[in-house]
Scaffold this active site. Sequence first.
Site, short mmCIF file in Angstrom:
data_model
loop_
_atom_site.label_atom_id
_atom_site.label_comp_id
_atom_site.label_asym_id
_atom_site.label_seq_id
_atom_site.Cartn_x
_atom_site.Cartn_y
_atom_site.Cartn_z
N LYS A 98 5.80 -14.21 3.79
CA LYS A 98 5.82 -15.15 2.67
C LYS A 98 7.23 -15.12 2.09
CE LYS A 98 3.64 -17.96 -0.22
NZ LYS A 98 2.97 -19.23 0.14
N TYR A 155 0.82 -1.21 0.00
CA TYR A 155 0.00 0.00 0.00
C TYR A 155 0.86 1.27 0.00
CZ TYR A 155 -3.96 -3.05 1.35
OH TYR A 155 -4.93 -4.02 1.39
#
Length: 332
Positions: A172, A124
């Site tokens: 991740k 973002y």
Amino acid sequence: MTYKITLLPGDGIGPEVIAAAEQVLCALPLDIEFTRAEIGFGAYERLGTPLPDSTLDAIRSSHAALFGAVTTPPNIPGYFSPVVRMRQKLDLYANLRPTRSIPHPSSRPGIDMLIVRENTEGLYSGVERLEDDGNRAITERIITRKGSERIVRKAFDLARQAGRNKVHVVHKANVLRQTCGLFRAVALEVAKEYPEIEMLEMLVDTCAMELVRAPEQFEIIVTTNLFGDILSDEACMFVGGLGVAASANIGAQASVFEPVHGSAPPLVGTGKANPTATFLATAMMLEHIGETESAARLRSAIESCIAEGQVTPDLGGTLTTTEMTEKVKCRL
Ligand code: NAI
Ligand code: MG
């Protein structure tokens, strides 16, 4: 001590839930000076901007701010999200999303977790572009050492304060080797400063699955912006949903507390808006400014209303926003 609190009602049901929170704050033994400031689509229509500088100044000069919700208008050129902009301008880097069981049949018991989401960078960051005549879209995911370090430290500090003994670092890094790799490496370093707290690593997809399978296992989760946004919305559904989900945006210089829900246009004026999410955000605000006793009183008043079914229709009750607010005030 006189506290300066900025109220940011915003759009839709925002003004209704903020008025309810103001009443509840006035029923507590606190000396508060309230200021109201503009934010959202209504502000844009009145003033030409959804986030006037005067609003940012008001928040900066307050002990804390309480924000309702805003409406995102249909595509208006030049319009920007005042929520994302406010978080960036005030450097509100930590988004705290607690998920706690409530005494209600729709809530799973035994859940008490906090998701600590990085609130200013990651996917973002706002760095996007179109290439190849609009046929290739690129968003840059920016992760910095500074951003990672302060959010991970925040999570471990909160764990220490609350006497918790584990923190899940969710990433991740097996695929996003650079961005999540940096986040993970920084987390491993910071965790060494907290030997009494166990750091557990979990891949974000596994975490999404584990949240559904056994949400009780989590105490504190710390993760990057987008992952935290998704996981925290997922988590709130175990304990009553949007009507009761609260959050905090914390920076070094300012803090803004808000319900997770949006402006819910169909509910405006119907009295069906559940004020609980905003009340719980208010309790978080009181804890943040050090008024822990008032926060505890407010929490127990809310819980007692919920346990006795004195709630709005989303939780199966028949009370209006105003009536539920009165019930909470009576208990204070
Ligand atoms: P929403 O959160 O406003 O509503 C989703 C569902 O939850 C609706 O069924 C609504 O009736 C219900 N709901 C929401 N708040 C409730 C409350 N306090 N009590 C009982 N039920 C409640 O999300 P939606 O409909 O996707 O978006 C509406 C507007 O809000 C959009 O313009 C959106 O952009 C904006 N929005 C703003 C946010 C913010 O200000 N932080 C966050 C999410 C959406
Ligand atoms: Mg969200």
